[in-house]
Write a protein that holds these residues in place. Structure first.
Motif, PDB file in Angstrom:
ATOM      1  N   ALA A 145      48.255  64.290 -58.110  1.00 12.19           N
ATOM      2  CA  ALA A 145      47.449  64.980 -57.094  1.00 12.19           C
ATOM      3  C   ALA A 145      46.587  66.061 -57.739  1.00 12.19           C
ATOM      4  O   ALA A 145      45.428  66.251 -57.352  1.00 12.19           O
ATOM      5  CB  ALA A 145      48.353  65.574 -56.019  1.00 12.19           C
ATOM      6  N   LEU A 146      47.137  66.770 -58.736  1.00 10.29           N
ATOM      7  CA  LEU A 146      46.348  67.780 -59.444  1.00 10.29           C
ATOM      8  C   LEU A 146      45.197  67.109 -60.198  1.00 10.29           C
ATOM      9  O   LEU A 146      44.064  67.588 -60.145  1.00 10.29           O
ATOM     10  CB  LEU A 146      47.226  68.580 -60.408  1.00 10.29           C
ATOM     11  CG  LEU A 146      46.497  69.624 -61.251  1.00 10.29           C
ATOM     12  CD1 LEU A 146      45.787  70.655 -60.382  1.00 10.29           C
ATOM     13  CD2 LEU A 146      47.479  70.303 -62.210  1.00 10.29           C
ATOM     14  N   LEU A 147      45.474  65.995 -60.871  1.00 11.67           N
ATOM     15  CA  LEU A 147      44.424  65.270 -61.588  1.00 11.67           C
ATOM     16  C   LEU A 147      43.322  64.815 -60.643  1.00 11.67           C
ATOM     17  O   LEU A 147      42.135  64.963 -60.930  1.00 11.67           O
ATOM     18  CB  LEU A 147      45.019  64.071 -62.332  1.00 11.67           C
ATOM     19  CG  LEU A 147      44.026  63.191 -63.084  1.00 11.67           C
ATOM     20  CD1 LEU A 147      43.260  63.990 -64.128  1.00 11.67           C
ATOM     21  CD2 LEU A 147      44.748  62.011 -63.718  1.00 11.67           C
ATOM     22  N   THR A 148      43.698  64.272 -59.504  1.00 10.45           N
ATOM     23  CA  THR A 148      42.709  63.847 -58.504  1.00 10.45           C
ATOM     24  C   THR A 148      41.877  65.031 -58.034  1.00 10.45           C
ATOM     25  O   THR A 148      40.650  64.941 -57.925  1.00 10.45           O
ATOM     26  CB  THR A 148      43.415  63.176 -57.302  1.00 10.45           C
ATOM     27  OG1 THR A 148      44.115  62.026 -57.776  1.00 10.45           O
ATOM     28  CG2 THR A 148      42.425  62.786 -56.224  1.00 10.45           C
ATOM     29  N   PHE A 149      42.535  66.158 -57.769  1.00  8.77           N
ATOM     30  CA  PHE A 149      41.803  67.358 -57.342  1.00  8.77           C
ATOM     31  C   PHE A 149      40.798  67.775 -58.418  1.00  8.77           C
ATOM     32  O   PHE A 149      39.625  68.025 -58.111  1.00  8.77           O
ATOM     33  CB  PHE A 149      42.773  68.509 -57.045  1.00  8.77           C
ATOM     34  CG  PHE A 149      42.063  69.806 -56.798  1.00  8.77           C
ATOM     35  CD1 PHE A 149      41.409  70.035 -55.596  1.00  8.77           C
ATOM     36  CD2 PHE A 149      42.037  70.796 -57.765  1.00  8.77           C
ATOM     37  CE1 PHE A 149      40.727  71.227 -55.369  1.00  8.77           C
ATOM     38  CE2 PHE A 149      41.365  71.980 -57.553  1.00  8.77           C
ATOM     39  CZ  PHE A 149      40.707  72.209 -56.354  1.00  8.77           C
ATOM     40  N   GLU A 179      38.108  64.520 -59.155  1.00  6.38           N
ATOM     41  CA  GLU A 179      37.299  63.973 -58.064  1.00  6.38           C
ATOM     42  C   GLU A 179      36.753  65.022 -57.104  1.00  6.38           C
ATOM     43  O   GLU A 179      35.760  64.759 -56.432  1.00  6.38           O
ATOM     44  CB  GLU A 179      38.127  62.949 -57.285  1.00  6.38           C
ATOM     45  CG  GLU A 179      38.516  61.748 -58.124  1.00  6.38           C
ATOM     46  CD  GLU A 179      39.407  60.757 -57.384  1.00  6.38           C
ATOM     47  OE1 GLU A 179      39.521  60.859 -56.141  1.00  6.38           O
ATOM     48  OE2 GLU A 179      40.001  59.893 -58.062  1.00  6.38           O
ATOM     49  N   ARG A 180      37.388  66.155 -57.045  1.00  8.57           N
ATOM     50  CA  ARG A 180      36.946  67.156 -56.059  1.00  8.57           C
ATOM     51  C   ARG A 180      36.320  68.371 -56.724  1.00  8.57           C
ATOM     52  O   ARG A 180      35.170  68.701 -56.459  1.00  8.57           O
ATOM     53  CB  ARG A 180      38.123  67.553 -55.176  1.00  8.57           C
ATOM     54  CG  ARG A 180      38.688  66.304 -54.491  1.00  8.57           C
ATOM     55  CD  ARG A 180      39.419  66.561 -53.248  1.00  8.57           C
ATOM     56  NE  ARG A 180      38.708  67.473 -52.387  1.00  8.57           N
ATOM     57  CZ  ARG A 180      39.229  68.024 -51.331  1.00  8.57           C
ATOM     58  NH1 ARG A 180      40.440  67.774 -50.980  1.00  8.57           N
ATOM     59  NH2 ARG A 180      38.543  68.848 -50.581  1.00  8.57           N
TER      60      ARG A 180
END
Length: 167
Positions: free
Chosen positions: A131-135, A138-139
């Motif tokens: 979830a941290l990597l995605t944040f 990607e965000r």
């Protein structure tokens, strides 16, 4: 004679300004910092004032944005196992817009504009590393105006307090 747009009451030089916080207000705040659920009757008894005085002052402090009574949780016990502080360098003309966009993101619980190495510091709370990597990928890095980031993953939270008193 009153000025247009003003009430008929004159204001003395000793009148409190909107930002004044009295010694009693500070003592009430300190009690609520220790336990935000402490009954007004108990605070009043400890301070030697009426319950109505404590209730009224507390409500005014809340209305003026000086005091906020909230439930503080332990993110780890709620399933959020990855916390990080992130330093961000921004395009100078987009600093405020970036800060405002970050403030709207549910993963971000702290945003501060700084002077120094980073333009912004944010704290994020995520479920796990994925979830941290995605944040991050990607965000955060997709925000227009973000130039560079540096992530400081929390290994252990040693102290977090909201009981700093009123000095």
């Amino acid at each position: 004679m009153t000025q247009p747009g003003r009430s008929g009451r004159s204001r003395s030089l000793t009148a409190r300004t909107a930002d004044d916080v009295t010694a009693l207000d500070k003592r009430i705040i300190e009690h609520l910092q220790e336990d935000g659920r402490r009954p007004f009757t108990q605070i009043a008894a400890d301070l030697g004032v009426s319950e109505a005085a404590v209730r009224g002052r507390t409500n005014r402090l809340i209305e003026r944005g000086i005091l906020q009574v909230v439930g503080v949780t332990d993110p780890l016990k709620l399933g959020f196992h990855q916390m990080a502080m992130i330093g961000i360098r921004c395009q100078s003309d987009k600093l405020i817009a970036v800060a405002e966009e970050l403030a709207e993101m549910p993963e971000v619980d702290y945003v501060v504009i700084t002077a120094g190495t980073y333009d912004l510091l944010i704290e994020t709370v995520c479920e796990d590393n994925d979830a941290l990597l995605t944040f991050l990928a990607e965000r955060l890095r997709a925000i227009d105006g973000v130039r560079e980031t540096e992530t400081f993953v929390y290994l252990r939270l040693v102290k977090q307090t909201y009981q700093y008193g009123t000095r």
